[in-house]
Design a protein around this motif. Structure first.
Motif, short mmCIF file in Angstrom:
data_model
loop_
_atom_site.label_atom_id
_atom_site.label_comp_id
_atom_site.label_asym_id
_atom_site.label_seq_id
_atom_site.Cartn_x
_atom_site.Cartn_y
_atom_site.Cartn_z
N ASP A 183 8.57 -3.01 -1.58
CA ASP A 183 8.43 -2.76 -3.02
C ASP A 183 7.12 -3.30 -3.58
O ASP A 183 6.63 -2.83 -4.60
N GLY A 184 6.52 -4.28 -2.89
CA GLY A 184 5.24 -4.83 -3.33
C GLY A 184 4.08 -3.85 -3.22
O GLY A 184 2.98 -4.14 -3.70
N TRP A 185 4.31 -2.69 -2.62
CA TRP A 185 3.27 -1.65 -2.54
C TRP A 185 3.21 -0.81 -3.81
O TRP A 185 2.22 -0.11 -4.02
N GLU A 186 4.25 -0.82 -4.60
CA GLU A 186 4.36 0.18 -5.68
C GLU A 186 3.45 -0.17 -6.86
O GLU A 186 3.85 -0.84 -7.80
N SER A 187 2.25 0.35 -6.81
CA SER A 187 1.26 0.18 -7.87
C SER A 187 0.24 1.30 -7.75
O SER A 187 -0.11 1.71 -6.64
N PRO A 188 -0.26 1.80 -8.87
CA PRO A 188 -1.34 2.80 -8.80
C PRO A 188 -2.56 2.27 -8.04
O PRO A 188 -3.33 3.05 -7.49
N GLU A 189 -2.69 0.94 -8.02
CA GLU A 189 -3.83 0.34 -7.31
C GLU A 189 -3.76 0.58 -5.80
O GLU A 189 -4.78 0.57 -5.13
N LEU A 190 -2.55 0.79 -5.26
CA LEU A 190 -2.43 1.08 -3.83
C LEU A 190 -3.25 2.32 -3.50
O LEU A 190 -4.00 2.35 -2.51
N VAL A 191 -3.10 3.35 -4.32
CA VAL A 191 -3.81 4.61 -4.09
C VAL A 191 -5.29 4.48 -4.45
O VAL A 191 -6.16 4.98 -3.74
N ARG A 192 -5.59 3.78 -5.52
CA ARG A 192 -6.98 3.63 -5.93
C ARG A 192 -7.78 2.88 -4.87
O ARG A 192 -8.90 3.26 -4.54
N LEU A 193 -7.19 1.83 -4.32
CA LEU A 193 -7.88 1.02 -3.32
C LEU A 193 -7.82 1.65 -1.93
O LEU A 193 -8.77 1.55 -1.15
N GLY A 194 -6.69 2.28 -1.61
CA GLY A 194 -6.48 2.78 -0.25
C GLY A 194 -6.97 4.19 -0.03
O GLY A 194 -7.28 4.57 1.11
N GLY A 195 -7.01 5.01 -1.10
CA GLY A 195 -7.48 6.38 -0.97
C GLY A 195 -6.72 7.16 0.07
O GLY A 195 -5.50 7.07 0.19
N ALA A 196 -7.47 7.92 0.88
CA ALA A 196 -6.85 8.79 1.88
C ALA A 196 -6.10 8.00 2.94
O ALA A 196 -5.18 8.52 3.59
N ALA A 197 -6.45 6.73 3.12
CA ALA A 197 -5.82 5.92 4.17
C ALA A 197 -4.34 5.66 3.91
O ALA A 197 -3.58 5.40 4.84
N VAL A 198 -3.90 5.70 2.65
CA VAL A 198 -2.49 5.44 2.36
C VAL A 198 -1.68 6.74 2.27
O VAL A 198 -0.46 6.69 2.09
N GLU A 199 -2.35 7.89 2.39
CA GLU A 199 -1.61 9.16 2.39
C GLU A 199 -0.62 9.18 3.56
O GLU A 199 -0.97 8.85 4.69
N GLY A 200 0.61 9.54 3.25
CA GLY A 200 1.65 9.61 4.28
C GLY A 200 2.38 8.32 4.53
O GLY A 200 3.39 8.30 5.25
N ALA A 201 1.90 7.20 3.94
CA ALA A 201 2.57 5.91 4.14
C ALA A 201 3.88 5.87 3.36
O ALA A 201 4.05 6.57 2.35
#
Length: 374
Positions: free
Chosen positions: A250-268
């Motif tokens: 649950d600690g992943w749930e933030s818009p910042e995950l996508v902003r910081l991770g970009g394409a690397a977090v796609e599919g996670a």
């Protein structure tokens, strides 16, 4: 008629009978990470808290009295929570405290609230140690043994992983606990945790740990940490050629995950408490009201912040008083309370038994995958 009496009569003619003095408001304290490293968590939970207070006041308040929220920012810093909670209790005279999201800071505040015999409700701190601080400490979320267990089963049954790696934070009580619960359940189900690599919150270079993960030949990597480090780990994992499934908590749930991770977090994937895509009437209504009030969509932390206040309001109504021991007893007796994030019944340790959901990052958004029940 003497002058003063004539003035009184005139006032009555103009304004009607003298109104009874307004009852003192019920003061509710909140401590949250409104700035700093986990600010998106604190801000989201705070919006849910504020909205709940506003809606309760619009409906007439509680026990005929208006709720007054006293909110403080702990800046996501260790040590700030205890100082703030002491101030809320001793100076502001709050009758209960909402907070924190992070388990480490909730542990600080819980010690103060327990000593003062003031009820505290954490919206989202999942470490079991939080409510173990004492009988005045409650929470609105499920706890880490459940979250770690369901993610171990998700890894085996949905990701079909037989060998996994873990990247955990040594400075987070939640991360340490989740790693243990995940590892134990994964082994019980016949899987192998090939290695566990560690980091500290605030680290930015994870290449050494990820090189070891790559060499171990695992099928998937579990990252039970917060969104900043999780995003960087995902980026560096992909840069090193690790194309295995990455999944977290649950600690992943933030818009910042996508902003910081970009394409690397796609599919996670990650586990959490609530999905705005849920079609339940209570969720749809909450999402609509939240969007209208704040101009942004709701999320897990907003729902849990809202539910924390509603737990308190429900207990106040049943207790019929703000007296701390009676309010504590009413909170402990919470049963079948329909919340935005699920139906809340507290167990003997003051923890709710609730379902979890798994979300996946697709197109830069968080999409519902499945619900996992206790």
């Amino acid at each position: 008629m003497p002058g003063p009496l004539r003035l009184l009569a005139l006032a009555l003619l103009v304004s009607g009978p003298l109104a009874a003095p307004a009852a003192e408001p019920i003061k509710l304290g909140e401590y949250a990470s409104l700035t700093g490293k986990e600010a998106t968590f604190g801000q989201s939970a705070h919006r849910g808290v504020v909205m709940a207070v506003e809606e309760l006041n619009a409906a007439g308040g509680i026990l005929g009295r208006r709720l007054e929220l006293v909110a403080e920012d702990d800046q996501s810093k260790p040590g700030e929570a205890a100082t703030i909670v002491k101030k809320l209790i001793s100076r502001d005279k709050v009758i209960a405290v909402i907070g924190e999201v992070a388990s480490s800071r909730s542990l600080e505040g819980a010690a103060v609230c327990q000593a003062a015999r003031i009820p505290m409700i954490s919206p989202a701190s999942t470490a079991p140690e939080v409510t173990a601080r004492g009988d005045y400490i409650f929470r609105a979320c499920f706890i880490d043994p459940f979250q770690g267990t369901i993610m171990a089963r998700f890894a085996q049954h949905t990701l079909h992983a037989k060998r996994v790696g873990i990247m955990s934070s040594i400075t987070s009580a939640e991360s340490v606990g989740l790693s243990r619960y995940f590892r134990e359940q994964f082994a019980r189900d016949g899987g192998t945790v090939a290695l566990e690599q560690r980091y500290a919150d605030g680290d930015k270079d994870f290449r050494a740990q990820l090189t070891a993960v790559r060499a171990a030949g695992v099928d998937a990597l579990f990252i039970p940490g917060y969104y900043v480090e999780a995003a960087l780990i995902c980026k560096q994992a992909r840069a090193l050629g690790l194309q295995i499934p990455l999944f977290g908590i649950d600690g992943w749930e933030s818009p910042e995950l996508v902003r910081l991770g970009g394409a690397a977090v796609e599919g996670a994937y990650f586990a959490t408490h609530f999905s705005p895509e849920d079609s339940a009437a209570a969720v749809v209504s909450f999402n609509t009201r939240f969007q209208k009030r704040w101009g942004v969509g709701s999320d897990t932390l907003a729902g849990l912040g809202y539910d924390s206040v509603m737990m308190l309001a429900d207990a106040l109504q049943r207790a019929g008083t703000t007296d701390a021991p009676k309010l504590r007893d009413a909170l402990a007796a919470t049963k079948d309370l329909v919340g935005v994030t699920g139906t809340i019944t507290l167990d003997a340790q003051r923890n709710p038994t609730k379902s979890a959901v798994v979300l996946q990052v697709r197109g830069g958004k968080f999409h519902f995958i499945e619900t996992i029940t206790p």
